[in-house]
Motif scaffolding. Sequence first.
Motif, mmCIF file in Angstrom:
data_model
loop_
_atom_site.group_PDB
_atom_site.id
_atom_site.type_symbol
_atom_site.label_atom_id
_atom_site.label_comp_id
_atom_site.label_asym_id
_atom_site.label_seq_id
_atom_site.Cartn_x
_atom_site.Cartn_y
_atom_site.Cartn_z
ATOM 1 N N ARG A 137 -39.278 51.883 23.418
ATOM 2 C CA ARG A 137 -40.375 52.837 23.440
ATOM 3 C C ARG A 137 -41.334 52.570 22.269
ATOM 4 N NH1 ARG A 137 -40.922 57.563 21.022
ATOM 5 N NH2 ARG A 137 -42.264 59.116 22.009
ATOM 6 N N ARG A 138 -40.773 52.356 21.111
ATOM 7 C CA ARG A 138 -41.598 52.075 19.934
ATOM 8 C C ARG A 138 -42.394 50.790 20.082
ATOM 9 N NH1 ARG A 138 -41.724 55.333 15.784
ATOM 10 N NH2 ARG A 138 -39.899 56.624 15.392
ATOM 11 N N LYS A 143 -49.270 54.746 22.039
ATOM 12 C CA LYS A 143 -49.374 55.818 21.052
ATOM 13 C C LYS A 143 -48.238 55.769 20.029
ATOM 14 C CE LYS A 143 -46.756 59.197 23.683
ATOM 15 N NZ LYS A 143 -46.622 60.491 24.299
ATOM 16 N N VAL A 144 -47.061 55.325 20.468
ATOM 17 C CA VAL A 144 -45.937 55.258 19.530
ATOM 18 C C VAL A 144 -46.070 54.027 18.645
ATOM 19 C CG1 VAL A 144 -43.465 55.601 19.301
ATOM 20 C CG2 VAL A 144 -44.592 56.241 21.408
ATOM 21 N N GLN A 146 -48.764 52.873 17.655
ATOM 22 C CA GLN A 146 -49.800 53.168 16.662
ATOM 23 C C GLN A 146 -49.283 53.982 15.482
ATOM 24 O OE1 GLN A 146 -52.741 54.909 19.245
ATOM 25 N NE2 GLN A 146 -53.951 53.033 19.294
ATOM 26 N N VAL A 147 -48.182 54.700 15.667
ATOM 27 C CA VAL A 147 -47.681 55.499 14.533
ATOM 28 C C VAL A 147 -46.474 54.836 13.853
ATOM 29 C CG1 VAL A 147 -48.464 57.653 15.591
ATOM 30 C CG2 VAL A 147 -46.100 56.948 15.889
ATOM 31 N N LYS A 149 -44.162 52.417 11.687
ATOM 32 C CA LYS A 149 -44.180 51.533 10.517
ATOM 33 C C LYS A 149 -43.010 50.559 10.659
ATOM 34 C CE LYS A 149 -47.508 53.492 8.121
ATOM 35 N NZ LYS A 149 -48.521 53.262 9.158
ATOM 36 N N PRO A 150 -43.064 49.402 9.979
ATOM 37 C CA PRO A 150 -41.961 48.435 10.134
ATOM 38 C C PRO A 150 -40.597 49.078 9.910
ATOM 39 C CG PRO A 150 -43.721 47.502 8.791
ATOM 40 C CD PRO A 150 -44.120 48.912 9.093
ATOM 41 N N SER A 151 -40.508 49.981 8.946
ATOM 42 C CA SER A 151 -39.199 50.566 8.645
ATOM 43 C C SER A 151 -38.649 51.374 9.816
ATOM 44 C CB SER A 151 -39.291 51.439 7.399
ATOM 45 O OG SER A 151 -40.203 52.489 7.606
ATOM 46 N N ASP A 152 -39.539 51.948 10.628
ATOM 47 C CA ASP A 152 -39.055 52.730 11.767
ATOM 48 C C ASP A 152 -38.292 51.836 12.744
ATOM 49 O OD1 ASP A 152 -40.310 55.084 10.841
ATOM 50 O OD2 ASP A 152 -42.226 54.387 11.650
ATOM 51 N N LEU A 154 -37.004 48.865 11.930
ATOM 52 C CA LEU A 154 -35.842 48.303 11.235
ATOM 53 C C LEU A 154 -34.662 49.256 11.280
ATOM 54 C CD1 LEU A 154 -37.435 46.494 8.164
ATOM 55 C CD2 LEU A 154 -36.333 45.487 10.167
ATOM 56 N N GLY B 60 -44.189 60.330 17.629
ATOM 57 C CA GLY B 60 -45.401 60.121 18.427
ATOM 58 C C GLY B 60 -45.746 61.263 19.366
ATOM 59 N N ALA B 63 -49.400 62.816 19.310
ATOM 60 C CA ALA B 63 -50.590 62.049 19.708
ATOM 61 C C ALA B 63 -51.325 62.662 20.895
ATOM 62 C CB ALA B 63 -50.204 60.603 20.005
ATOM 63 N N TYR B 69 -57.529 63.147 19.066
ATOM 64 C CA TYR B 69 -57.096 61.827 19.516
ATOM 65 C C TYR B 69 -57.460 61.623 20.989
ATOM 66 C CZ TYR B 69 -54.071 57.939 20.826
ATOM 67 O OH TYR B 69 -53.590 56.742 21.324
ATOM 68 N N ILE B 78 -54.495 60.452 15.356
ATOM 69 C CA ILE B 78 -53.183 60.968 15.756
ATOM 70 C C ILE B 78 -52.684 61.793 14.562
ATOM 71 C CG2 ILE B 78 -50.792 60.365 16.263
ATOM 72 C CD1 ILE B 78 -51.822 57.815 17.589
ATOM 73 N N THR B 80 -49.958 62.551 13.037
ATOM 74 C CA THR B 80 -49.081 61.980 12.009
ATOM 75 C C THR B 80 -49.771 60.837 11.268
ATOM 76 O OG1 THR B 80 -46.921 61.082 11.505
ATOM 77 C CG2 THR B 80 -47.896 60.376 13.600
ATOM 78 N N ASN B 81 -50.655 60.118 11.941
ATOM 79 C CA ASN B 81 -51.383 59.054 11.248
ATOM 80 C C ASN B 81 -52.437 59.622 10.309
ATOM 81 O OD1 ASN B 81 -49.956 57.016 12.334
ATOM 82 N ND2 ASN B 81 -51.548 56.284 13.727
ATOM 83 N N LEU B 104 -43.266 48.061 3.688
ATOM 84 C CA LEU B 104 -42.243 48.204 4.718
ATOM 85 C C LEU B 104 -42.175 49.637 5.228
ATOM 86 C CD1 LEU B 104 -40.128 46.262 5.948
ATOM 87 C CD2 LEU B 104 -38.480 47.221 4.335
#
Lengths: 274, 460
Positions: A137-138, A143-144, A146-147, A149-152, A154, B60, B63, B69, B78, B80-81, B104
């Motif tokens: 999904r990520r 939309k996901v 876009q929000v 971050k790499p850590s999510d 990981l 998400g 959004a 948005y 969005i 959260t962004n 990261l």
Amino acid sequence: MKLLIGQILPYITVTLFTLGILYRLGRWAGARIIHNITLSPWLQTNGQVAVRIGSEAFLFRNLFRFDLALWAGAFLMHFALLNVLGGHIVGFGFLGEQFALIPGLGISPELSKEMSNLLGTTFGILLFLCLLYLLIRRLTLTKVKQVTKPSDNLWLIYLLVLVGVGDIMRLFEQSFGVEYQLVRDYIVALALFKPVVGMELLNNGFFLVHFLLVQILLIVFPFSKLMHLFGMFAERWIVNRVYKDPAPGLPNVDVAAARAAGIGLPSDAAEEGV
Amino acid sequence: MPEYKGMVQPVRATLEEMRKIHIEPVPDELKPEKAIEYLDQIRKKFRSFVMAMESCTKCGQCAENCHTYLGTRDPNNIPTNRAELIRKIYKRYFTLEGRWFGKLVGAEDISLDVIEQWYSYFYQCSQCRRCAHVCPFGIDTCEVTFIGRQLLHWLGITPKLHASVGAAMERVGNHTNLPKPGIVDTLEFMSEEIMDEFGVEVEFPVDKPDSDIMYIPSSADFLLNPYTLMGAGMFFTYIGANWTIPSTVTEAGNFGLLFDQYWTQRGNVMRLLNAAQELGIKKIVWGECGHGWRAAKMYIPSLADRPVRWPIVHIHDEIANMIRNKELKLDPSKNSKPVTLHDPCNYVRACGLNENMRTIIRAVTTDFREMTPHGMDNFCCGGGSAILFDDPEMYQRRILLSQKKAEQVRATGVGKNGDGILCAPCSICKAQLYPMVEEHELGVEVKGLVDLVGKALVWK
């Protein structure tokens, strides 16, 4: 190396985990709830607040209402996780015979072990699949993405490896599994600060990796997004609380008398009205 | 400065205008450093902000639930962004994960560009709290943009619109710079209008000592929405109330909530309490204004510098209560055109006016149709938090931000024959929707709720 992971690191892990969580909770508690920002419609009793926060925390009410696909993945993932964690505790604690201890069901210890195995395997696989679903999904939904971050991502991969290794130990128990008795004795010895027994467990590469990944996770936990476990309640406590409106009713107003007196009607019309 | 590196931005208040609202702007080269200093101060105070910074999992869900948005499809809109614009700085300077893992986890160094991003995106947020309402954790992005706007204000970056409103409020007690003689004149004119149109005698007492009720109208009702104020006057006359409008506070709004919750918002609260004390009133009744009602109902208790001796209620609360008690004789056929209700965000998600608005509208209209979604699930009009900027780039944004609302209104079918009514009982909603119903060609007229009540009153 085994000495470090098996006998020293666990103490460091527990210490950092506990202190870390206290640090984060202290940080949150240090800032105050300044203004009343509870969401309306208002909850009227503390019972309603408990139901609201409970249904958000344990049933993921908002996800269910606004994004069913996310709810399915997130709820099943957390539900499976809860069962897997619980399974670790009772499974190792009672050596798989926990169901035989429930009076009146007549479950034999052997059947209990089989049930324990079946449940553990099922939830283990479900957990893995849900994590995979959340990762996909990520990586696919715009939309996901876009929000994210790499850590999510990981974190999801990390959990997939951790759970995957656990699942392999369950699925191929004959080759890679561990003996419950050994694990219990090992943990008990650690917890009671007794000379460690069962170190041969760590000869099993899968167990070693699984155990190490869990410890690293616990160390990082208090400083990461995983703190949403506690954040959930802290945040809800701000926006879901009891609020009661002041009583309506205007001072010295008698509508019937005012209408009888024809207030507002031009004098000639008022007479007609009377 | 309507654009900065491709980002739309509202026109800024000048140095003179900032000084009028007691802010000495920070020079550009010091802004990043000062921003961190102010952020550090404020993060230690507001738990709502800390939790928004520290408990988002980036699921998400917010959004598709944000009209900004939906209208712009800009990823930074969005919720959260949008919060991330400040969260990346927060992480970098105030969390261990941000200091250790940097990019990261999305941490970033402060720079002037980041501050300009704040200015662009925090003033595209309507602070409608729909994201808080749908968030699984209840994270309130509104709290983040409140604080973001506060930091910008302290740095000396405030939209001209907000700054001038703040200054006008301090000078004359309303947002439209209307002095007392103008207020009295307008009210006399309204009395005549009411006589002509409805055939009833309504007086608008100003500064009447020993009144029981102090009514706080929105200043926009003097000029833009006269029927709302006329409706309120007719209602108070109808029920025979001993009421007055204080000339020192002819403003239901409080822009302090929207850009400066310290000096500006608190100052307006003190001004109100002074007026209540001087006039010896017993109860304060609030007019139609969304953010203003939230500021009054939810913030006066925590901002007042003395015990608040007067209950503060909204005029809708009182009208609905009287309708339930069957004290008002109303003729809904006076409002027979198709009507839909736009729920002002602050009413339904921050002030609990949901049911009362419906009690009223059902009693005073014959053809009421709900929007989907409505009530607490409603979408904002796109003007929320007074982002009613008129410069061309920002105006284009407003059209995009009201797109979701336009779709909702269209779906109700009230404007099909071009004679529908869009009831939007909030001055900012009205100011946004007057031009927007034209831009989107919705075939509806925008009205307040008290307007409809005034029309439906049966006097004898």
